[in-house]
Design an enzyme around this catalytic site. Sequence first.
Site, PDB file in Angstrom:
ATOM      1  N   GLN A   1      -3.156   2.153  15.270  1.00 35.66           N
ATOM      2  CA  GLN A   1      -2.107   2.633  14.361  1.00 35.66           C
ATOM      3  C   GLN A   1      -1.230   3.688  15.042  1.00 35.66           C
ATOM      4  O   GLN A   1       0.004   3.645  14.954  1.00 35.66           O
ATOM      5  CB  GLN A   1      -2.773   3.204  13.101  1.00 35.66           C
ATOM      6  CG  GLN A   1      -1.800   3.711  12.043  1.00 35.66           C
ATOM      7  CD  GLN A   1      -2.521   4.380  10.875  1.00 35.66           C
ATOM      8  OE1 GLN A   1      -3.752   4.452  10.833  1.00 35.66           O
ATOM      9  NE2 GLN A   1      -1.756   4.870   9.912  1.00 35.66           N
TER      10      GLN A   1
ATOM     11  N   GLU B   1      -9.686  12.461   8.064  1.00 39.23           N
ATOM     12  CA  GLU B   1      -9.610  13.760   7.390  1.00 39.23           C
ATOM     13  C   GLU B   1     -10.976  14.441   7.346  1.00 39.23           C
ATOM     14  O   GLU B   1     -11.094  15.640   7.599  1.00 39.23           O
ATOM     15  CB  GLU B   1      -9.090  13.585   5.964  1.00 39.23           C
ATOM     16  CG  GLU B   1      -7.658  13.123   5.861  1.00 39.23           C
ATOM     17  CD  GLU B   1      -7.357  12.688   4.434  1.00 39.23           C
ATOM     18  OE1 GLU B   1      -6.928  13.529   3.635  1.00 39.23           O
ATOM     19  OE2 GLU B   1      -7.586  11.496   4.114  1.00 39.23           O
TER      20      GLU B   1
ATOM     21  N   THR C   1      -8.640  -5.917   4.485  1.00 42.48           N
ATOM     22  CA  THR C   1      -8.604  -4.933   3.398  1.00 42.48           C
ATOM     23  C   THR C   1      -9.580  -5.433   2.342  1.00 42.48           C
ATOM     24  O   THR C   1      -9.461  -6.576   1.889  1.00 42.48           O
ATOM     25  CB  THR C   1      -7.188  -4.828   2.790  1.00 42.48           C
ATOM     26  OG1 THR C   1      -6.249  -4.562   3.835  1.00 42.48           O
ATOM     27  CG2 THR C   1      -7.120  -3.725   1.741  1.00 42.48           C
TER      28      THR C   1
ATOM     29  N   LYS D   1      -3.932  -2.088  10.486  1.00 42.45           N
ATOM     30  CA  LYS D   1      -4.449  -2.195   9.130  1.00 42.45           C
ATOM     31  C   LYS D   1      -4.566  -3.642   8.651  1.00 42.45           C
ATOM     32  O   LYS D   1      -5.293  -3.920   7.701  1.00 42.45           O
ATOM     33  CB  LYS D   1      -3.540  -1.426   8.167  1.00 42.45           C
ATOM     34  CG  LYS D   1      -3.693   0.079   8.273  1.00 42.45           C
ATOM     35  CD  LYS D   1      -2.597   0.795   7.527  1.00 42.45           C
ATOM     36  CE  LYS D   1      -2.815   2.291   7.532  1.00 42.45           C
ATOM     37  NZ  LYS D   1      -3.899   2.717   6.617  1.00 42.45           N
TER      38      LYS D   1
ATOM     39  N   HIS E   1      -3.759  13.998   0.922  1.00 40.32           N
ATOM     40  CA  HIS E   1      -3.923  13.090   2.061  1.00 40.32           C
ATOM     41  C   HIS E   1      -2.706  13.144   2.989  1.00 40.32           C
ATOM     42  O   HIS E   1      -2.852  13.265   4.207  1.00 40.32           O
ATOM     43  CB  HIS E   1      -4.142  11.657   1.576  1.00 40.32           C
ATOM     44  CG  HIS E   1      -4.139  10.641   2.679  1.00 40.32           C
ATOM     45  ND1 HIS E   1      -5.170  10.536   3.583  1.00 40.32           N
ATOM     46  CD2 HIS E   1      -3.210   9.716   3.042  1.00 40.32           C
ATOM     47  CE1 HIS E   1      -4.883   9.578   4.456  1.00 40.32           C
ATOM     48  NE2 HIS E   1      -3.706   9.069   4.155  1.00 40.32           N
TER      49      HIS E   1
ATOM     50  N   ASP F   1       0.845  -1.190   0.000  1.00 43.43           N
ATOM     51  CA  ASP F   1       0.000   0.000   0.000  1.00 43.43           C
ATOM     52  C   ASP F   1       0.880   1.239   0.000  1.00 43.43           C
ATOM     53  O   ASP F   1       1.802   1.345   0.807  1.00 43.43           O
ATOM     54  CB  ASP F   1      -0.913  -0.007   1.233  1.00 43.43           C
ATOM     55  CG  ASP F   1      -2.028   1.023   1.122  1.00 43.43           C
ATOM     56  OD1 ASP F   1      -2.353   1.441  -0.006  1.00 43.43           O
ATOM     57  OD2 ASP F   1      -2.570   1.414   2.170  1.00 43.43           O
TER      58      ASP F   1
ATOM     59  N   ASP G   1      -9.022   0.275   2.505  1.00 45.26           N
ATOM     60  CA  ASP G   1      -7.967  -0.100   3.466  1.00 45.26           C
ATOM     61  C   ASP G   1      -8.434   0.306   4.866  1.00 45.26           C
ATOM     62  O   ASP G   1      -8.059   1.337   5.397  1.00 45.26           O
ATOM     63  CB  ASP G   1      -6.666   0.618   3.068  1.00 45.26           C
ATOM     64  CG  ASP G   1      -5.535   0.374   4.053  1.00 45.26           C
ATOM     65  OD1 ASP G   1      -5.587  -0.647   4.761  1.00 45.26           O
ATOM     66  OD2 ASP G   1      -4.616   1.212   4.113  1.00 45.26           O
TER      67      ASP G   1
ATOM     68  N   GLU H   1      -9.288   3.868  -1.862  1.00 41.99           N
ATOM     69  CA  GLU H   1      -8.078   3.709  -2.667  1.00 41.99           C
ATOM     70  C   GLU H   1      -8.383   2.976  -3.982  1.00 41.99           C
ATOM     71  O   GLU H   1      -9.445   2.370  -4.140  1.00 41.99           O
ATOM     72  CB  GLU H   1      -7.025   2.895  -1.892  1.00 41.99           C
ATOM     73  CG  GLU H   1      -6.742   3.468  -0.502  1.00 41.99           C
ATOM     74  CD  GLU H   1      -5.483   2.917   0.135  1.00 41.99           C
ATOM     75  OE1 GLU H   1      -4.654   2.315  -0.582  1.00 41.99           O
ATOM     76  OE2 GLU H   1      -5.343   3.095   1.360  1.00 41.99           O
TER      77      GLU H   1
ATOM     78  N   ARG I   1      -7.370   3.739  13.780  1.00 41.10           N
ATOM     79  CA  ARG I   1      -6.446   4.863  13.985  1.00 41.10           C
ATOM     80  C   ARG I   1      -5.794   4.866  15.353  1.00 41.10           C
ATOM     81  O   ARG I   1      -4.659   5.327  15.494  1.00 41.10           O
ATOM     82  CB  ARG I   1      -7.190   6.183  13.761  1.00 41.10           C
ATOM     83  CG  ARG I   1      -7.780   6.359  12.380  1.00 41.10           C
ATOM     84  CD  ARG I   1      -6.715   6.337  11.305  1.00 41.10           C
ATOM     85  NE  ARG I   1      -7.298   6.557   9.981  1.00 41.10           N
ATOM     86  CZ  ARG I   1      -6.653   6.308   8.855  1.00 41.10           C
ATOM     87  NH1 ARG I   1      -5.416   5.824   8.871  1.00 41.10           N
ATOM     88  NH2 ARG I   1      -7.230   6.532   7.690  1.00 41.10           N
TER      89      ARG I   1
ATOM     90  N   GLU J   1     -10.164   3.855   4.186  1.00 42.44           N
ATOM     91  CA  GLU J   1      -9.297   4.576   3.259  1.00 42.44           C
ATOM     92  C   GLU J   1      -9.760   4.217   1.856  1.00 42.44           C
ATOM     93  O   GLU J   1      -9.723   3.046   1.460  1.00 42.44           O
ATOM     94  CB  GLU J   1      -7.819   4.214   3.480  1.00 42.44           C
ATOM     95  CG  GLU J   1      -7.306   4.722   4.832  1.00 42.44           C
ATOM     96  CD  GLU J   1      -5.796   4.665   5.005  1.00 42.44           C
ATOM     97  OE1 GLU J   1      -5.144   3.870   4.295  1.00 42.44           O
ATOM     98  OE2 GLU J   1      -5.280   5.419   5.855  1.00 42.44           O
TER      99      GLU J   1
HETATM  100 MN    MN Z   1      -3.973   2.834   2.921  1.00 42.83          MN
END
Ligand code: MN
Length: 405
Positions: free
Chosen positions: A236, A353, A253, A249, A129, A122, A229, A197, A233, A195
Amino acid sequence: MTDSWLDTPEHLGFGLDNLPYGVVADGQTPPQPAVAIGTHALPLGAATEAGLFDTAVPDPGILTTPNLDRLLAAGPAVWSSVRARATELLGNRANAGAVRPLLLPLPRMATPLPFTVADYVDFYSSRDHAENLGRILRPNSEPLLPNWTHLPIGYHGRSGTIVVSGTPITRPHGQRVPTPGAEPVFGPTIRLDIEAEVGFVVGVPTRLGQSVSVDEFSDHVFGAVLVNDWSARDIQAWEYQPLGPFLGKSFATSVSPWIVPLDALAEARVAPPPQNPAPLPHLLGDHWGYNLTLQVELNGTVVSRPPFAGLYWTPAQQLAHLTSNGASLRTGDLYASGTVSGPDPTQRGSLIELTWNGTEPLHLADGSTRTFLADGDTVVLTATAPGRGGTRIGFGAVTGTIQSR
Ligand code: MN
């Protein structure tokens, strides 16, 4: 040929110019490769057994198999001939009599993960971002770290937990620190995020010690899927220094079940963004971005429309970088773009975000608010790209619903 003799509703984006590849199965149909056309699938195993692909493949076993692995490995010449033959079968009305009895109704078919995922990488290639995350996580320093404009930052993920769209997502457990400076606790994440993607699927492998140049992207990459993904948080934030993302993560996925072939994205190519400083030579060559518009839906409310076209590092540069040290590629390798975010607040591809680290809750159509995901929440990612003659290329969807353990 731009129209099929079949009805292909425009809004699905599964017209004759797309013909994405997946795997279909049901109680009567064994799992086999297929192309999607409108609300139907043409099963390629059955079509091959009916003699419809005799001249398109060097070995019928490429298509009479439970998944896309052998087609992926077969390379661009076979990809082109299979696509040309599928286009002829579904575009030329003279073939309707032979093809129609084979067609399967998509809404009634299972669409499992269509290929064996080999390695998973990834990236982190959206400047908006990366800058948003830098401002949120390191408010008193430069938003971008110095290496970001010199190479596509990435990490190796966990291929064994890549799941197909629709697979329930179990809220992960892990260590988190409840308040800054406190001792860690273990339990379910309370900051579960998405996420949005785009992922690229590698077909043609390389030998150990060989690198893939930017110019060789299309010789190796078969097509593109949507990727969610999922990211915890709080897990992480506690674990990611100094070695990068790990358990925050790797729990799941999600990918969309239909791979849009690169040939279907020819009209969607856009010039890569200006890169300053100029990349080192191994990241230069003939390359391009793709004009995909993603859409993020949370419990039925559209919360974002991230633009893929503005990505700083292109898929060809990502692949070149990933192999620049001589690491080999395997058929089924999947590499994802990193969260796609645009400059506008309505174009952010993650909840961290969109809610600015949970300080600005989202308002959903049902009157509720969200910072991070609650149990029972459903996230749907979709995307479209321009096709030939004003048509639209759809990616289907990647969906997931959160459940507690
Ligand atoms: Mn990602």
